[in-house]
Design a protein around this motif. Structure first.
Motif, short mmCIF file in Angstrom:
data_model
loop_
_atom_site.label_atom_id
_atom_site.label_comp_id
_atom_site.label_asym_id
_atom_site.label_seq_id
_atom_site.Cartn_x
_atom_site.Cartn_y
_atom_site.Cartn_z
N UNK A 21 -11.33 0.95 -4.14
CA UNK A 21 -10.93 1.50 -5.44
C UNK A 21 -12.02 2.40 -6.01
N UNK A 22 -13.27 1.99 -5.86
CA UNK A 22 -14.39 2.82 -6.33
C UNK A 22 -14.42 4.16 -5.59
N UNK A 33 -7.68 11.33 1.59
CA UNK A 33 -8.54 10.14 1.45
C UNK A 33 -7.90 9.09 0.56
N UNK A 34 -7.32 9.52 -0.53
CA UNK A 34 -6.69 8.57 -1.47
C UNK A 34 -5.49 7.89 -0.81
N UNK A 72 -5.58 -0.57 1.31
CA UNK A 72 -5.42 -1.61 0.29
C UNK A 72 -4.13 -2.39 0.54
N UNK A 73 -3.06 -1.67 0.84
CA UNK A 73 -1.79 -2.33 1.12
C UNK A 73 -1.92 -3.30 2.30
N UNK A 74 -2.63 -2.87 3.32
CA UNK A 74 -2.82 -3.71 4.51
C UNK A 74 -3.68 -4.93 4.18
N UNK A 75 -4.81 -4.69 3.53
CA UNK A 75 -5.74 -5.77 3.20
C UNK A 75 -5.11 -6.80 2.28
N UNK A 76 -4.31 -6.33 1.31
CA UNK A 76 -3.72 -7.23 0.31
C UNK A 76 -2.33 -7.72 0.72
N UNK A 77 -1.95 -7.46 1.96
CA UNK A 77 -0.64 -7.89 2.47
C UNK A 77 0.49 -7.39 1.57
N UNK A 113 -7.46 0.56 -14.15
CA UNK A 113 -6.88 -0.71 -14.62
C UNK A 113 -6.92 -1.76 -13.52
N UNK A 114 -6.49 -1.40 -12.32
CA UNK A 114 -6.52 -2.34 -11.20
C UNK A 114 -7.95 -2.83 -10.96
#
Length: 124
Positions: free
Chosen positions: A13-14, A55-56, A63-68, A119-120
């Motif tokens: 996110x950073x 990149x984004x 993120x989608x993969x990591x957070x299932x 926000x996230x």
């Protein structure tokens, strides 16, 4: 409790916030879509903005993969599929990139995306 590493997601996110900042800096002097096409400097800005959009999109896929696929759906203010799709379009159809589309993305969608990413990041 979720089953993913908050620190890894926070780092991604950073990086996204940095990329969004770069897009906004480069877009500042662009007033119309044709500003991207009328000069070498404009084309450089278009290229560099597209690189950050790639990149984004890639970061969101990670993120989608990591957070299932659990984190992003909690923030329906953004059409995440479209943001990730923009990455695919730029990557696979670069010579068909429409300056008008990139202009609209920068002008209308990047500021909102930055707000939601912040926000996230805060809520993580």
């Amino acid at each position: 409790m979720h089953e993913y590493d908050d620190e890894v997601v926070a780092d991604i996110l950073d990086n996204m916030l940095w990329a969004l900042d770069q897009i906004q800096k480069r877009f500042r002097e662009i007033e119309t879509a044709s500003d991207f096409l009328d000069s070498d400097l404009g084309l450089e800005k278009l290229d560099s903005i597209c690189m950050q959009l790639i990149n984004i999109g890639e970061a969101l896929k990670n993120i989608d993969k990591i957070t299932h696929k659990e984190l992003l759906p909690q923030y329906p203010q953004i059409d995440w599929k479209k943001v990730m799709g923009m990455r695919d379009i730029i990557t696979h159809h670069y010579f068909d990139i429409d300056a008008e589309t990139v202009f609209t993305v920068c002008d209308e969608h990047v500021p909102q995306l930055e707000r939601i990413i912040k926000l996230i990041r805060r809520e993580l």
